[in-house]
Design an enzyme around this catalytic site. Sequence first.
Site, PDB file in Angstrom:
ATOM      1  N   CYS A  53       0.831  -1.211   0.000  1.00 19.11           N
ATOM      2  CA  CYS A  53       0.000   0.000   0.000  1.00 19.11           C
ATOM      3  C   CYS A  53       0.862   1.257   0.000  1.00 19.11           C
ATOM      4  CB  CYS A  53      -0.928  -0.015   1.214  1.00 19.11           C
ATOM      5  SG  CYS A  53      -1.818   1.527   1.476  1.00 19.11           S
ATOM      6  N   CYS A  56       0.210   3.539   2.983  1.00 17.54           N
ATOM      7  CA  CYS A  56       0.812   2.979   4.199  1.00 17.54           C
ATOM      8  C   CYS A  56       2.291   3.343   4.288  1.00 17.54           C
ATOM      9  CB  CYS A  56       0.648   1.462   4.219  1.00 17.54           C
ATOM     10  SG  CYS A  56      -1.071   0.898   4.164  1.00 17.54           S
TER      11      CYS A  56
END
Length: 454
Positions: A53, A56
């Site tokens: 991600c 993230c």
Amino acid sequence: MAAWKSWTALRLCATVVVLDMVVCKGFVEDLDESFKENRNDDIWLVDFYAPWCGHCKKLEPIWNEVGLEMKSIGSPVKVGKMDATSYSSIASEFGVRGYPTIKLLKGDLAYNYRGPRTKDDIIEFAHRVSGALIRPLPSQQMFEHMQKRHRVFFVYVGGESPLKEKYIDAASELIVYTYFFSASEEVVPEYVTLKEMPAVLVFKDETYFVYDEYEDGDLSSWINRERFQNYLAMDGFLLYELGDTGKLVALAVIDEKNTSVEHTRLKSIIQEVARDYRDLFHRDFQFGHMDGNDYINTLLMDELTVPTVVVLNTSNQQYFLLDRQIKNVEDMVQFINNILDGTVEAQGGDSILQRLKRIVFDAKSTIVSIFKSSPLMGCFLFGLPLGVISIMCYGIYTADTDGGYIEERYEVSKSENENQEQIEESKEQQEPSSGGSVVPTVQEPKDVLEKKKD
């Protein structure tokens, strides 16, 4: 010598950066399957992430700073992170639906963080939710301190009552957004006038407002509407949050770097309406300004000129535009009244046609942004599939042509066999009558390939 000193300084800086990263990461615990059994003894602030991600990865350095700050101030909240793809069952149990997801876990309760992903905002969320649900204000000094510290907060004044029970229920739901306090009537500032007790008040915009059950309806809904200041500097996150309030958002879309009269005038007009006409419009409208038109253009699927005024209904994606420039406060008030009485027609919306238009617009915007940011990547992403499709189409076309040629060969071979059978039959008929005379052989028809060779 100078080069050696520069190299030494560079190595020293790199070492400091690496050590700083190691120290920060040391205060963020990597969680595994044992976390499920051991977490109830402590309060945890957890980042559920996925290794692939992009958001993230952007959050990771901020999260490390959060861990370091929480440790340095002696907070009882422990900071951790969990790979939600490796421990998907635990993540599902906590209601993780996307990445990254930030949750504060306190006993059997799990609170979602939905604010900006900055260190200060995340730490404030952790302090607010990890503490008492309703915080007492024992003195006027403490009350004044809270006024200086928080731009918006709610206070229950009075003793035990059904209103207090509703207040506690609302606080348990909305503690993720704002602060809730309780105080006695003696602690409340002298300028506050209460017609009846108990009462719930909101302090913001350098004044206060009292909840009226008959006029304001449900207490939780009122708190959800009043948790914002009357005038805000807007961004995409705030507009999303305002969708839950049911209010229309009156925006001055300006360029904050532009100090011309047109830009500053519109901002001042919106501020004045928000301040002087609060009693008329605060139940239905939220006021503010937004720097630039990029987000608004995406939301409206249109190109707005800057500066301008637009009124948004964030709950159903409708919007209102005036066909002329707003020159003063009276023009803005008239525009708002026309929206309320239905004179101004709403544009946009969430109909099926608008949703299809949104899909096309988003696809077009994505393609354009890819080519603008990286033309080579755009050529690869869209050129490769087109090339594969072209090859497949060519293969299908040539396969049909070869099939026709094979069918033609089959028809030619079939006719040759029939001719051969007729020749043999004629030979058999001629042999008895000729009495052994030599019959000249009939030349067999040539194969198509042999004809081509000749």
